[in-house]
Design a protein around this motif. Sequence first.
Motif, PDB file in Angstrom:
ATOM      1  N   TYR A 277     -32.194 -21.868 -39.668  1.00  0.00           N
ATOM      2  CA  TYR A 277     -31.453 -21.940 -38.260  1.00  0.00           C
ATOM      3  C   TYR A 277     -30.643 -23.183 -38.217  1.00  0.00           C
ATOM      4  CZ  TYR A 277     -30.921 -21.614 -33.388  1.00  0.00           C
ATOM      5  OH  TYR A 277     -30.322 -21.507 -32.033  1.00  0.00           O
ATOM      6  N   GLY A 278     -29.402 -22.878 -37.700  1.00  0.00           N
ATOM      7  CA  GLY A 278     -28.269 -23.727 -37.475  1.00  0.00           C
ATOM      8  C   GLY A 278     -27.681 -23.933 -38.390  1.00  0.00           C
ATOM      9  N   LYS A 279     -27.735 -23.413 -39.579  1.00  0.00           N
ATOM     10  CA  LYS A 279     -27.020 -23.583 -41.050  1.00  0.00           C
ATOM     11  C   LYS A 279     -26.090 -22.316 -41.321  1.00  0.00           C
ATOM     12  CE  LYS A 279     -30.800 -26.185 -43.394  1.00  0.00           C
ATOM     13  NZ  LYS A 279     -32.035 -26.050 -42.362  1.00  0.00           N
ATOM     14  N   ASN A 280     -25.024 -23.218 -42.135  1.00  0.00           N
ATOM     15  CA  ASN A 280     -24.136 -21.891 -42.612  1.00  0.00           C
ATOM     16  C   ASN A 280     -24.479 -21.243 -43.549  1.00  0.00           C
ATOM     17  OD1 ASN A 280     -23.757 -24.211 -44.325  1.00  0.00           O
ATOM     18  ND2 ASN A 280     -21.551 -23.905 -44.378  1.00  0.00           N
ATOM     19  N   TYR A 281     -25.810 -21.235 -43.973  1.00  0.00           N
ATOM     20  CA  TYR A 281     -26.420 -20.524 -45.171  1.00  0.00           C
ATOM     21  C   TYR A 281     -27.632 -20.096 -45.033  1.00  0.00           C
ATOM     22  CZ  TYR A 281     -28.259 -25.281 -46.073  1.00  0.00           C
ATOM     23  OH  TYR A 281     -28.840 -26.426 -46.109  1.00  0.00           O
ATOM     24  N   LEU A 282     -28.529 -19.467 -45.773  1.00  0.00           N
ATOM     25  CA  LEU A 282     -29.484 -19.189 -45.751  1.00  0.00           C
ATOM     26  C   LEU A 282     -30.622 -19.621 -46.773  1.00  0.00           C
ATOM     27  CD1 LEU A 282     -29.550 -15.095 -45.355  1.00  0.00           C
ATOM     28  CD2 LEU A 282     -29.484 -16.725 -43.554  1.00  0.00           C
ATOM     29  N   LEU A 283     -31.705 -20.112 -46.505  1.00  0.00           N
ATOM     30  CA  LEU A 283     -32.266 -20.935 -47.509  1.00  0.00           C
ATOM     31  C   LEU A 283     -33.801 -20.414 -47.322  1.00  0.00           C
ATOM     32  CD1 LEU A 283     -32.084 -23.426 -49.437  1.00  0.00           C
ATOM     33  CD2 LEU A 283     -32.824 -24.655 -47.467  1.00  0.00           C
ATOM     34  N   LEU A 284     -34.396 -20.341 -48.593  1.00  0.00           N
ATOM     35  CA  LEU A 284     -35.734 -20.234 -48.685  1.00  0.00           C
ATOM     36  C   LEU A 284     -36.623 -21.397 -49.199  1.00  0.00           C
ATOM     37  CD1 LEU A 284     -35.647 -16.745 -50.486  1.00  0.00           C
ATOM     38  CD2 LEU A 284     -36.652 -16.897 -48.551  1.00  0.00           C
ATOM     39  N   SER A 285     -37.628 -21.588 -48.611  1.00  0.00           N
ATOM     40  CA  SER A 285     -38.543 -22.993 -49.042  1.00  0.00           C
ATOM     41  C   SER A 285     -38.861 -22.611 -50.552  1.00  0.00           C
ATOM     42  CB  SER A 285     -39.916 -22.884 -48.434  1.00  0.00           C
ATOM     43  OG  SER A 285     -40.748 -21.795 -48.676  1.00  0.00           O
ATOM     44  N   ALA A 286     -39.096 -23.708 -51.348  1.00  0.00           N
ATOM     45  CA  ALA A 286     -39.585 -23.386 -52.701  1.00  0.00           C
ATOM     46  C   ALA A 286     -40.543 -22.642 -53.031  1.00  0.00           C
ATOM     47  CB  ALA A 286     -39.395 -25.058 -53.221  1.00  0.00           C
ATOM     48  N   ASP A 287     -41.342 -22.786 -52.135  1.00  0.00           N
ATOM     49  CA  ASP A 287     -42.655 -21.870 -52.395  1.00  0.00           C
ATOM     50  C   ASP A 287     -42.564 -20.436 -52.198  1.00  0.00           C
ATOM     51  OD1 ASP A 287     -44.255 -24.256 -52.909  1.00  0.00           O
ATOM     52  OD2 ASP A 287     -45.209 -24.403 -50.759  1.00  0.00           O
ATOM     53  N   SER A 288     -41.863 -20.044 -51.138  1.00  0.00           N
ATOM     54  CA  SER A 288     -41.339 -18.834 -50.876  1.00  0.00           C
ATOM     55  C   SER A 288     -40.468 -18.021 -52.124  1.00  0.00           C
ATOM     56  CB  SER A 288     -40.808 -18.649 -49.429  1.00  0.00           C
ATOM     57  OG  SER A 288     -41.869 -18.797 -48.370  1.00  0.00           O
ATOM     58  N   PHE A 289     -39.519 -18.953 -52.414  1.00  0.00           N
ATOM     59  CA  PHE A 289     -38.642 -18.348 -53.457  1.00  0.00           C
ATOM     60  C   PHE A 289     -39.678 -18.282 -54.533  1.00  0.00           C
ATOM     61  CE2 PHE A 289     -35.697 -19.704 -56.879  1.00  0.00           C
ATOM     62  CZ  PHE A 289     -34.685 -18.374 -56.765  1.00  0.00           C
ATOM     63  N   GLU A 290     -40.376 -19.094 -55.138  1.00  0.00           N
ATOM     64  CA  GLU A 290     -41.052 -18.822 -56.314  1.00  0.00           C
ATOM     65  C   GLU A 290     -41.906 -17.423 -56.056  1.00  0.00           C
ATOM     66  OE1 GLU A 290     -40.965 -20.164 -59.166  1.00  0.00           O
ATOM     67  OE2 GLU A 290     -39.121 -21.340 -58.340  1.00  0.00           O
ATOM     68  N   ALA A 291     -42.527 -17.360 -54.954  1.00  0.00           N
ATOM     69  CA  ALA A 291     -43.643 -16.279 -54.465  1.00  0.00           C
ATOM     70  C   ALA A 291     -42.612 -15.017 -54.610  1.00  0.00           C
ATOM     71  CB  ALA A 291     -44.011 -16.317 -53.355  1.00  0.00           C
ATOM     72  N   LEU A 292     -41.518 -14.925 -54.223  1.00  0.00           N
ATOM     73  CA  LEU A 292     -40.437 -13.705 -54.184  1.00  0.00           C
ATOM     74  C   LEU A 292     -40.182 -13.451 -55.654  1.00  0.00           C
ATOM     75  CD1 LEU A 292     -38.536 -11.704 -52.835  1.00  0.00           C
ATOM     76  CD2 LEU A 292     -36.893 -13.686 -52.797  1.00  0.00           C
ATOM     77  N   LYS A 293     -39.807 -14.347 -56.533  1.00  0.00           N
ATOM     78  CA  LYS A 293     -39.698 -13.929 -57.916  1.00  0.00           C
ATOM     79  C   LYS A 293     -40.737 -13.313 -58.531  1.00  0.00           C
ATOM     80  CE  LYS A 293     -38.069 -17.899 -59.256  1.00  0.00           C
ATOM     81  NZ  LYS A 293     -37.383 -19.149 -60.162  1.00  0.00           N
TER      82      LYS A 293
END
Length: 414
Positions: A277-293
């Motif tokens: 929110y409020g950023k010019n990019y999307l970001l996943l937390s480190a934990d969620s990114f690892e879980a997604l992979k």
Amino acid sequence: MYKKLLPEIQEQINEDKKLGKESPFKTQNQEVLRRDSSRDKENLWRPAFVRDTEKILHLPVYNRYADKTQVFSFYKNDDITRRALHVQLVSRIARSIGSVLGLNTDLIEAIALGHDIGHTPFGHAGESFLSEIMEKEIGVFFNHNIHSARVLDVIFKRNISLQTLDGIICHNGEFELKEYKPVSAPKSAGEGFARFDSQISDCDTKGNDAIKKLVPITLEACVVRICDMIAYLGKDRQDALTAKIIEKENDFSTSGIGVFNAEIINNLTVDIINNSYGKNYLLLSADSFEALKQAKKENYQKIYKTDMVSEEVNCLIKPMFSEIYYKLLDDLIKGNKDSVIFKHHIDFVNKNTFYYAKNSDESQISPYEKTEPNRIVADFIASMTDDYFIELHEFLFPDSNLKINYKSYFADLI
């Protein structure tokens, strides 16, 4: 396990809404870029990107989403997802995220509903079979994201915006990232479409090596890209359970984002909003990114690569692709106007590009039948539904031993 928005993020979102603040990273309707800017002007009830959505929805081949494999072929089971539902799920999830982030949800919807319109029958297996033949014959790769843009921009010439087309070619949900940041948007249609056309050419000749390098020009397209994955991860598990590919969903271990479809959608949505929110990019937390992979890896191991999913497609559908392809190519080269490729495809394309058959200066566009023959055959096969493909093979090769055994609605009662 359902995560919630961080209190400070929720408070900031509510405060910004009260003040009527708009995201500075939203794609504005007046920024729309089209090949022919003299047409498709927005009005009050049909803003710029709504026009794109409606063009996609009303294109006759949109109907064919309803009988194209998402993951599971050969099931007579209406509870198993087809591609029509998948694009709607991507649209719904992406619009939910885009709305909270203050982005252009009309653009999101257009990208989402059009992103798979060029997909082959029989899912990614069909895409692979067609690409293998095209590479052999004319040295180009077939990729569904690139072909989706071709359907809208080249075959049916719908004057779709650059922003929508760019989002479609960049949507590929096979490449997960922790951060999704758009590149600078072009300032003019000429600049933008020159870059776009160059990207299409690179993807045709370099395949995945070029596709991996595609980066969208809008934050809206970034949202669709991540939501393509969110939409299929848990839903494919539901379908695998229905198809009896897996016994229970808790066979999966991706507790970081949940195991079930509803958990995965909620938790990744919340994580994206909390971190973006409020950023010019999307970001996943480190934990969620690892879980997604990990979730994707487990889906491949326990669903996509299993013999129950891939064996029949590889043994039966692959040779069918080859037989149909070369029969249609032969008919086309010989100019056999009684062939199905003329009566069901070329005539269909010509009929449905009638109002779009002229350039902006009113000069005539080169007729579709002048296209390189292998391209026409690939266009036709990619447009087919699963059932049409099977019936066409039976029509062309009535004595073939290649026969599909569908899994009956009543298999569990036999």
